[in-house]
Design a protein around this motif. Structure first.
Motif, mmCIF file in Angstrom:
data_model
loop_
_atom_site.group_PDB
_atom_site.id
_atom_site.type_symbol
_atom_site.label_atom_id
_atom_site.label_comp_id
_atom_site.label_asym_id
_atom_site.label_seq_id
_atom_site.Cartn_x
_atom_site.Cartn_y
_atom_site.Cartn_z
ATOM 1 N N SER A 49 0.823 -1.214 0.000
ATOM 2 C CA SER A 49 0.000 0.000 0.000
ATOM 3 C C SER A 49 0.852 1.257 0.000
ATOM 4 O O SER A 49 1.967 1.270 0.515
ATOM 5 C CB SER A 49 -0.903 0.038 1.241
ATOM 6 O OG SER A 49 -1.852 -0.987 1.186
ATOM 7 N N ALA A 68 -2.164 12.852 -6.201
ATOM 8 C CA ALA A 68 -1.078 11.871 -6.176
ATOM 9 C C ALA A 68 -0.651 11.605 -7.614
ATOM 10 O O ALA A 68 -1.493 11.461 -8.508
ATOM 11 C CB ALA A 68 -1.543 10.581 -5.509
ATOM 12 N N SER A 76 -4.538 9.971 -8.518
ATOM 13 C CA SER A 76 -5.327 10.408 -7.366
ATOM 14 C C SER A 76 -6.578 9.564 -7.165
ATOM 15 O O SER A 76 -6.986 9.306 -6.027
ATOM 16 C CB SER A 76 -5.734 11.876 -7.519
ATOM 17 O OG SER A 76 -4.590 12.686 -7.704
ATOM 18 N N SER A 78 -6.987 6.524 -7.398
ATOM 19 C CA SER A 78 -6.688 5.249 -6.742
ATOM 20 C C SER A 78 -6.681 5.373 -5.225
ATOM 21 O O SER A 78 -6.695 4.364 -4.529
ATOM 22 C CB SER A 78 -5.323 4.731 -7.203
ATOM 23 O OG SER A 78 -5.341 4.489 -8.590
ATOM 24 N N PHE A 79 -6.641 6.607 -4.711
ATOM 25 C CA PHE A 79 -6.578 6.848 -3.275
ATOM 26 C C PHE A 79 -7.960 7.104 -2.703
ATOM 27 O O PHE A 79 -8.856 7.569 -3.391
ATOM 28 C CB PHE A 79 -5.684 8.051 -2.970
ATOM 29 C CG PHE A 79 -4.225 7.748 -3.043
ATOM 30 C CD1 PHE A 79 -3.506 7.459 -1.898
ATOM 31 C CD2 PHE A 79 -3.564 7.746 -4.265
ATOM 32 C CE1 PHE A 79 -2.152 7.167 -1.960
ATOM 33 C CE2 PHE A 79 -2.211 7.463 -4.332
ATOM 34 C CZ PHE A 79 -1.506 7.167 -3.184
ATOM 35 N N PRO A 81 -9.034 9.410 0.109
ATOM 36 C CA PRO A 81 -8.696 10.409 1.117
ATOM 37 C C PRO A 81 -9.763 10.508 2.212
ATOM 38 O O PRO A 81 -10.951 10.500 1.923
ATOM 39 C CB PRO A 81 -8.597 11.717 0.353
ATOM 40 C CG PRO A 81 -8.848 11.427 -1.072
ATOM 41 C CD PRO A 81 -9.311 10.011 -1.181
ATOM 42 N N ALA A 86 -4.630 9.190 3.407
ATOM 43 C CA ALA A 86 -5.156 8.484 2.245
ATOM 44 C C ALA A 86 -4.330 7.229 2.018
ATOM 45 O O ALA A 86 -3.136 7.197 2.318
ATOM 46 C CB ALA A 86 -5.108 9.379 1.014
ATOM 47 N N THR A 87 -4.973 6.201 1.474
ATOM 48 C CA THR A 87 -4.268 4.959 1.164
ATOM 49 C C THR A 87 -4.698 4.464 -0.216
ATOM 50 O O THR A 87 -5.774 4.788 -0.713
ATOM 51 C CB THR A 87 -4.573 3.844 2.188
ATOM 52 O OG1 THR A 87 -5.984 3.600 2.196
ATOM 53 C CG2 THR A 87 -4.106 4.221 3.578
ATOM 54 N N ALA A 88 -3.817 3.661 -0.811
ATOM 55 C CA ALA A 88 -4.121 3.016 -2.084
ATOM 56 C C ALA A 88 -3.239 1.786 -2.211
ATOM 57 O O ALA A 88 -2.111 1.760 -1.704
ATOM 58 C CB ALA A 88 -3.860 3.960 -3.247
ATOM 59 N N VAL A 104 2.864 13.276 -3.682
ATOM 60 C CA VAL A 104 1.544 13.629 -3.165
ATOM 61 C C VAL A 104 1.547 15.080 -2.714
ATOM 62 O O VAL A 104 2.586 15.615 -2.334
ATOM 63 C CB VAL A 104 1.118 12.700 -2.008
ATOM 64 C CG1 VAL A 104 0.911 11.289 -2.511
ATOM 65 C CG2 VAL A 104 2.130 12.712 -0.883
#
Length: 128
Positions: A49, A68, A76, A78-79, A81, A86-88, A104
């Motif tokens: 991740s 991102a 962006s 894919s995230f 927030p 935020a994660t992806a 980012v």
């Protein structure tokens, strides 16, 4: 109702007035922004991740400004927030084999933008 002092003299009421404006101090500080994963130089795969942390103690974050980029390409979407970060999953980026750079950025409600953070990570070649 009439007010008087102890000697019986009537108290004449006079009020002094003044106009003034209250304004909040200007927010000139950008949010804090950290790219927690991947770490620089890490060898990552598609199940790993990307993790971003941010906060703003001034005017508050503008989550719509989160951006991102992987090797300059906007990822962006894919995230996910939220108020603190935020994660992806890296597999959602289709990163090429070899060195990759994830950048980012985010702004606060006053328009202050956090400096872009970058980490270079290597995506290994899939094994046959």
């Amino acid at each position: 109702m009439t007010l008087a002092d102890l000697a019986g003299n009537p108290r004449l009421s006079t009020f002094a007035t003044t106009a003034f404006t209250v304004s909040a101090a200007a927010d000139v500080d950008p949010p804090t922004l950290s790219l927690l994963a991947p770490t620089p130089g890490a060898c990552v795969g598609p199940i790993d991740s990307a993790i971003v942390a941010y906060q703003d103690l001034g005017s508050g974050l503008d989550l719509g400004s989160f951006e991102a980029r992987l090797n300059g390409v906007d990822v962006s979407a894919s995230f996910a927030p939220v108020t603190t970060g935020a994660t992806a999953q890296l597999g959602s980026f289709s990163a090429p084999e070899g060195p990759n750079t994830l950048e980012v950025r985010i702004s606060d409600q006053a328009g202050n933008q956090a400096l872009a953070s970058a980490a270079s990570a290597t995506t290994p070649r899939p094994r046959p």
